[in-house]
Scaffold this motif. Structure first.
Motif, PDB file in Angstrom:
ATOM      1  N   LEU A 212       0.837  -1.201   0.000  1.00 39.45           N
ATOM      2  CA  LEU A 212       0.000   0.000   0.000  1.00 39.45           C
ATOM      3  C   LEU A 212       0.869   1.246   0.000  1.00 39.45           C
ATOM      4  O   LEU A 212       0.651   2.171  -0.797  1.00 39.45           O
ATOM      5  CB  LEU A 212      -0.921  -0.008   1.223  1.00 39.45           C
ATOM      6  CG  LEU A 212      -1.778   1.257   1.422  1.00 39.45           C
ATOM      7  CD1 LEU A 212      -2.774   1.412   0.285  1.00 39.45           C
ATOM      8  CD2 LEU A 212      -2.495   1.214   2.761  1.00 39.45           C
ATOM      9  N   HIS A 213       1.888   1.312   0.873  1.00 36.59           N
ATOM     10  CA  HIS A 213       2.750   2.487   0.966  1.00 36.59           C
ATOM     11  C   HIS A 213       3.453   2.753  -0.365  1.00 36.59           C
ATOM     12  O   HIS A 213       3.478   3.891  -0.858  1.00 36.59           O
ATOM     13  CB  HIS A 213       3.797   2.274   2.057  1.00 36.59           C
ATOM     14  CG  HIS A 213       3.222   2.269   3.443  1.00 36.59           C
ATOM     15  ND1 HIS A 213       3.990   2.458   4.569  1.00 36.59           N
ATOM     16  CD2 HIS A 213       1.954   2.113   3.890  1.00 36.59           C
ATOM     17  CE1 HIS A 213       3.227   2.406   5.639  1.00 36.59           C
ATOM     18  NE2 HIS A 213       1.993   2.181   5.254  1.00 36.59           N
ATOM     19  N   VAL A 214       4.045   1.697  -0.948  1.00 36.44           N
ATOM     20  CA  VAL A 214       4.787   1.845  -2.195  1.00 36.44           C
ATOM     21  C   VAL A 214       3.847   2.249  -3.333  1.00 36.44           C
ATOM     22  O   VAL A 214       4.153   3.144  -4.127  1.00 36.44           O
ATOM     23  CB  VAL A 214       5.515   0.529  -2.542  1.00 36.44           C
ATOM     24  CG1 VAL A 214       6.041   0.562  -3.965  1.00 36.44           C
ATOM     25  CG2 VAL A 214       6.653   0.296  -1.568  1.00 36.44           C
ATOM     26  N   ALA A 215       2.689   1.607  -3.408  1.00 33.49           N
ATOM     27  CA  ALA A 215       1.751   1.889  -4.504  1.00 33.49           C
ATOM     28  C   ALA A 215       1.260   3.330  -4.454  1.00 33.49           C
ATOM     29  O   ALA A 215       1.178   3.997  -5.486  1.00 33.49           O
ATOM     30  CB  ALA A 215       0.569   0.916  -4.431  1.00 33.49           C
ATOM     31  N   VAL A 216       0.928   3.834  -3.272  1.00 33.37           N
ATOM     32  CA  VAL A 216       0.448   5.221  -3.155  1.00 33.37           C
ATOM     33  C   VAL A 216       1.528   6.183  -3.645  1.00 33.37           C
ATOM     34  O   VAL A 216       1.253   7.131  -4.381  1.00 33.37           O
ATOM     35  CB  VAL A 216       0.044   5.543  -1.702  1.00 33.37           C
ATOM     36  CG1 VAL A 216      -0.267   7.029  -1.551  1.00 33.37           C
ATOM     37  CG2 VAL A 216      -1.170   4.728  -1.293  1.00 33.37           C
ATOM     38  N   HIS A 217       2.781   5.941  -3.237  1.00 38.08           N
ATOM     39  CA  HIS A 217       3.890   6.817  -3.639  1.00 38.08           C
ATOM     40  C   HIS A 217       4.083   6.794  -5.160  1.00 38.08           C
ATOM     41  O   HIS A 217       4.153   7.852  -5.806  1.00 38.08           O
ATOM     42  CB  HIS A 217       5.166   6.355  -2.931  1.00 38.08           C
ATOM     43  CG  HIS A 217       6.369   7.196  -3.240  1.00 38.08           C
ATOM     44  ND1 HIS A 217       6.821   8.180  -2.395  1.00 38.08           N
ATOM     45  CD2 HIS A 217       7.210   7.204  -4.317  1.00 38.08           C
ATOM     46  CE1 HIS A 217       7.897   8.746  -2.932  1.00 38.08           C
ATOM     47  NE2 HIS A 217       8.149   8.166  -4.098  1.00 38.08           N
TER      48      HIS A 217
END
Length: 538
Positions: A212-217
């Protein structure tokens, strides 16, 4: 619409004595790679030519620009603090488009917070995305769910909407990268010219949280956002630790709204701001209605007391009796009784003033349990047991691995990398887990034994669980007539009842000559543990 996009960065962690960036030449390559110097410099193989092509003024200005992004004093000097930030895990997308400084460029003291590129913005509001390849570490449904959550965060803060498609040409295509890292690589990235491709590095071990963190960035980059100078921002350039309350920061919301405008939809979409505004309005409205209802009830109670009298209740029937009982119930609820402890039964809840039937949590001897309470006067059974409740005072779980082989008994097996360590109960350096709370815990170990060539003798590797100083479990693997570098797997799982402060670790209990616990950067040693049930007796 053609868009220029980078692959997600993956960083190899190294110690201070083996730092990947440690001098001006390596710093120059780093600055060229991330938009602070001419991008063509990163393709020059000659160190003399590279340093000759970069003026002292341009190099100093580039260092100051990077220091400003990292929140450091922009001195323009490559000091230890700057090297430390250059060696941090980070995203592989350049921090900015390169712009050559003019002679009149003043010393840089402060950058604006978010950074966007209007020419990279989409010209339409509804975008589609397609997940072409998945990671083997999560199920396809988990990946779909987390990617959808990532898009939803940007959708809630802007006029954009996103829909997943599986056929046709999507606006944004998500694939798994297969970039190969060398032992000395700091990060891996690839440039791709297409409509818009997001790449998830194949060797990054994904959980639903860091996906989730990587995808949002990375989605932020595909929408036209550069890196922010605000450390709390999703678009900050370095890697972030786990955050259970992960969301867009005010800086991220300002950036996406600068490019696309605010979310004004009334069909379920909301931005961070108007969500809280609506909640405040609803709370004030409910409070006003409660005050009006309380006033009506108090007025009705006063009138009934005047008509009926306080001592006439036993002789009043039908509606008057029901109204009086209801009013007394309201009075009891408004004036709770302090029983001096956490309630353990419906009886306790009734003494505390509860009069409305419902499902409640109560504390038994060691666990929280769910019960149904029937407080009605004609109820057949006051308390009905439903089941136990999984209540923990704090999350406790870990997953750790090693980076290289172990060929001798060193006591507790140490580890090098923690994929997760909620509660920080596992000490990587010592390899010892200390129970933060009393309760029931589960532990699992998987390792790889490496055997030398053997003609006939039996070679063995054994690993055991130790509780405090006592061995409480063991597993071993042995081989005869083995070939050189022959590999065999061994596993060990167990469940323990631990008291607060108890210590658990893994230790080699026997190892034949030439045998080792094999490992390298692919991580064949896995140790994980978590709390199943917490003892809540207090």
């Amino acid at each position: 619409m053609l868009r220029f996009f980078n692959v997600l960065s993956l960083v190899t962690l190294v110690n201070a004595d083996n730092r990947l960036i440690s001098n001006d030449l390596q710093a120059t390559m780093y600055l060229a790679n991330y938009g602070y110097l001419i991008p063509a410099l990163k393709n020059i193989s000659s160190s003399n030519a590279l340093l000759f092509l970069v003026s002292k003024e341009a190099y100093r200005h580039a260092i100051a620009e990077f220091q400003s992004l990292a929140g450091l004093e922009p001195t323009g000097i490559l000091n230890e603090k700057t090297l430390e930030w250059m060696n941090k895990p980070r995203c592989g997308v350049p921090d900015r488009d390169y712009h050559a400084p003019s002679a009149a460029t003043p010393p840089l003291t402060r950058r604006k917070r978010f950074s966007v590129e209007d020419r990279n913005r989409w010209t339409k509001k509804h975008l589609t995305y397609d997940i072409k390849t998945y990671t083997s570490q999560l199920s396809s449904s988990e990946v779909d769910h987390e990617i959808a959550r990532a898009f939803k965060l940007w959708e809630n803060a802007s006029v954009l909407t996103f829909t997943q498609v599986t056929t046709g040409q999507a606006d944004i295509v998500i694939r798994r990268s297969t970039v190969v890292l060398t032992a000395k690589a700091t990060w891996a990235f690839t440039f791709w010219l297409t409509r818009s491709h997001l790449f998830m590095e194949a060797r990054l071990i994904f959980t639903s949280t860091n996906l989730l963190h990587v995808a949002v960035h990375e989605i932020g980059h595909s929408l036209g956002l550069f890196h922010s100078t605000v450390p709390s921002s999703v678009m900050y350039f370095t890697d972030k630790s786990y955050d259970p309350h992960f969301k867009l920061s005010e800086d991220d919301i300002s950036a996406i709204q600068h490019l696309y405008g605010k979310n004004e939809r009334s069909n379920g979409g909301y931005s961070e701001g108007n969500y809280h505004d609506n909640s405040d309005k609803e709370f004030k409205e409910l409070k006003k209605q409660l005050e009006e209802t309380t006033s009506i009830v108090e007025d009705l109670k006063s009138k009934l007391n005047g008509i009926l009298g306080k001592d006439s209740i036993p002789f009043i029937r039908h509606r008057h009796f029901i109204v009086k009982i209801y009013l007394n119930s309201l009075e009891a609820t408004r004036k709770p009784v302090d029983i001096g402890r956490i309630p353990t039964s419906c009886e306790d809840l009734q003494r505390m003033g509860n009069t409305l039937n419902g499902v409640f949590l109560v504390k038994r001897s060691k666990k929280m349990e769910t019960i149904y309470c029937d407080f009605s006067p004609n109820g057949k059974k006051l308390e009905t047991w439903i089941g136990t409740a999984d209540v923990k005072s704090a999350p406790t779980y870990f997953y750790v691995t090693r980076n290289f082989s172990l060929s001798s008994d060193v006591g507790p097996i140490p580890f090098h990398l923690a994929l997760v360590n909620a509660g920080n109960a596992m000490d990587l350096k010592t390899g010892i887990f200390t129970a933060p709370k009393s309760g029931t815990y589960f532990f699992s170990f998987t390792g790889m034994a490496n055997f030398p060539q053997s003609s006939s003798s039996l070679l063995r590797l054994g690993v055991g669980f130790f509780l405090n100083v006592r061995q409480v479990g063991r597993s071993f693997v042995d081989e005869a007539n083995s070939v050189n570098f022959q590999k065999s797997q061994l596993t060990l799982q167990s469940t323990f009842g631990l008291n607060e402060g108890d210590r658990i670790w893994l230790q080699i209990i026997f190892m034949a000559s030439g045998v080792s616990l094999y490992d390298n950067e692919w991580h064949y040693t896995h140790f994980t543990g978590f709390i199943l049930d917490e003892d809540l007796s207090f």
